[in-house]
Design a protein around this motif. Structure first.
Motif, short mmCIF file in Angstrom:
data_model
loop_
_atom_site.label_atom_id
_atom_site.label_comp_id
_atom_site.label_asym_id
_atom_site.label_seq_id
_atom_site.Cartn_x
_atom_site.Cartn_y
_atom_site.Cartn_z
N ILE A 16 0.84 -1.20 0.00
CA ILE A 16 0.00 0.00 0.00
C ILE A 16 0.87 1.25 0.00
CG2 ILE A 16 -1.64 1.34 1.39
CD1 ILE A 16 -2.98 -1.29 2.15
N MET A 27 -7.67 2.95 -0.59
CA MET A 27 -7.53 1.54 -0.20
C MET A 27 -7.74 1.36 1.29
SD MET A 27 -7.26 -1.47 -1.46
CE MET A 27 -6.51 -1.40 -3.08
N GLN A 28 -7.28 2.31 2.10
CA GLN A 28 -7.53 2.23 3.55
C GLN A 28 -9.03 2.29 3.85
OE1 GLN A 28 -5.50 1.22 5.74
NE2 GLN A 28 -3.55 1.49 4.71
N ILE A 31 -10.40 -1.14 3.02
CA ILE A 31 -10.04 -2.10 4.07
C ILE A 31 -10.94 -1.90 5.29
CG2 ILE A 31 -8.23 -2.71 5.74
CD1 ILE A 31 -6.20 -2.09 3.39
N ARG A 34 -14.40 -3.12 4.52
CA ARG A 34 -14.37 -4.59 4.38
C ARG A 34 -14.63 -5.25 5.72
NH1 ARG A 34 -8.69 -6.35 3.87
NH2 ARG A 34 -8.91 -6.73 6.09
N LYS A 35 -14.07 -4.69 6.77
CA LYS A 35 -14.20 -5.29 8.10
C LYS A 35 -15.63 -5.23 8.62
CE LYS A 35 -9.38 -4.40 9.09
NZ LYS A 35 -8.39 -3.63 9.84
N SER A 61 -19.63 -2.76 1.09
CA SER A 61 -19.13 -4.05 1.55
C SER A 61 -20.12 -5.12 1.13
CB SER A 61 -18.94 -4.05 3.08
OG SER A 61 -20.18 -3.84 3.74
N SER A 97 -10.57 -4.46 -1.55
CA SER A 97 -9.79 -5.32 -0.67
C SER A 97 -10.66 -6.50 -0.25
CB SER A 97 -9.32 -4.54 0.56
OG SER A 97 -8.65 -5.40 1.46
N ALA A 99 -10.75 -10.37 1.99
CA ALA A 99 -10.10 -11.20 3.00
C ALA A 99 -10.99 -12.37 3.37
CB ALA A 99 -9.79 -10.37 4.25
N GLU A 137 -6.00 -9.45 1.48
CA GLU A 137 -5.90 -8.87 2.82
C GLU A 137 -4.54 -8.22 3.02
OE1 GLU A 137 -6.40 -10.45 7.44
OE2 GLU A 137 -6.46 -11.88 5.78
#
Length: 160
Positions: A16, A27-28, A31, A34-35, A61, A97, A99, A137
């Motif tokens: 990154i 991208m952050q 991420i 995504r969580k 998401s 992203s 995972a 991830e």
């Protein structure tokens, strides 16, 4: 018989930190969202952040459902939200992203076929390529300058 050859090129960033600052931030965002994905069945979470030409960032998401076809991928959640909230804005960049809760995902994960078709629809509609950055991830990030690299033989309204 005649043969055609189709090639695509991607830029590969090893981390990154190698990305341009604006993409690092995007991208952050991907991420972080995504969580928050709702993926109780597959345990595979995806986050997407779109940058629009008006400066807005739209997040998405994946959202699963016990009736599997009823869920929706992160990319389409974000794209459709952008189309609803800002119908005149162009999508200029997408960060993705993904995972798995079962193992560490270190390979870049591209959009699925349905998401590629949805991205294609917006890229064609706005007549402007959309940069797509995707990662797992951890690990390297791939950058495509246009959806056409991921789906070179597009199906669009011209076929209807």
């Amino acid at each position: 018989m005649k043969k055609i050859s189709i090639t695509t090129d991607f830029d590969v960033f090893e981390s990154i930190q190698e990305l341009p600052e604006i993409i690092q931030n995007l991208m952050q965002e991907a991420i972080a969202i995504r969580k928050k994905a709702y993926a109780p069945y597959s345990n595979f979470k995806v986050g997407t952040a779109l940058l629009l030409d008006n400066g807005k960032i739209i997040l998405g998401s994946n959202q699963e459902n016990a009736a599997y076809p009823s869920g929706l991928c992160a990319e389409r959640v974000a794209i459709y939200q952008a189309g609803t909230l800002y119908p005149e804005a162009k999508i200029i960049k997408i960060a993705i992203s993904a995972a798995s809760g079962n193992s560490t995902t270190s390979a870049p994960i591209p959009p699925c076929g349905s998401c590629r078709q949805s991205i294609a629809e917006y890229e064609i509609k706005q007549n402007t390529p959309i940069e797509i950055y995707f990662m797992g991830e951890i690990g390297s990030i791939y950058k495509s300058d246009s959806l056409k690299n991921l789906l070179p033989l597009l199906f669009d309204k011209n076929f209807l």
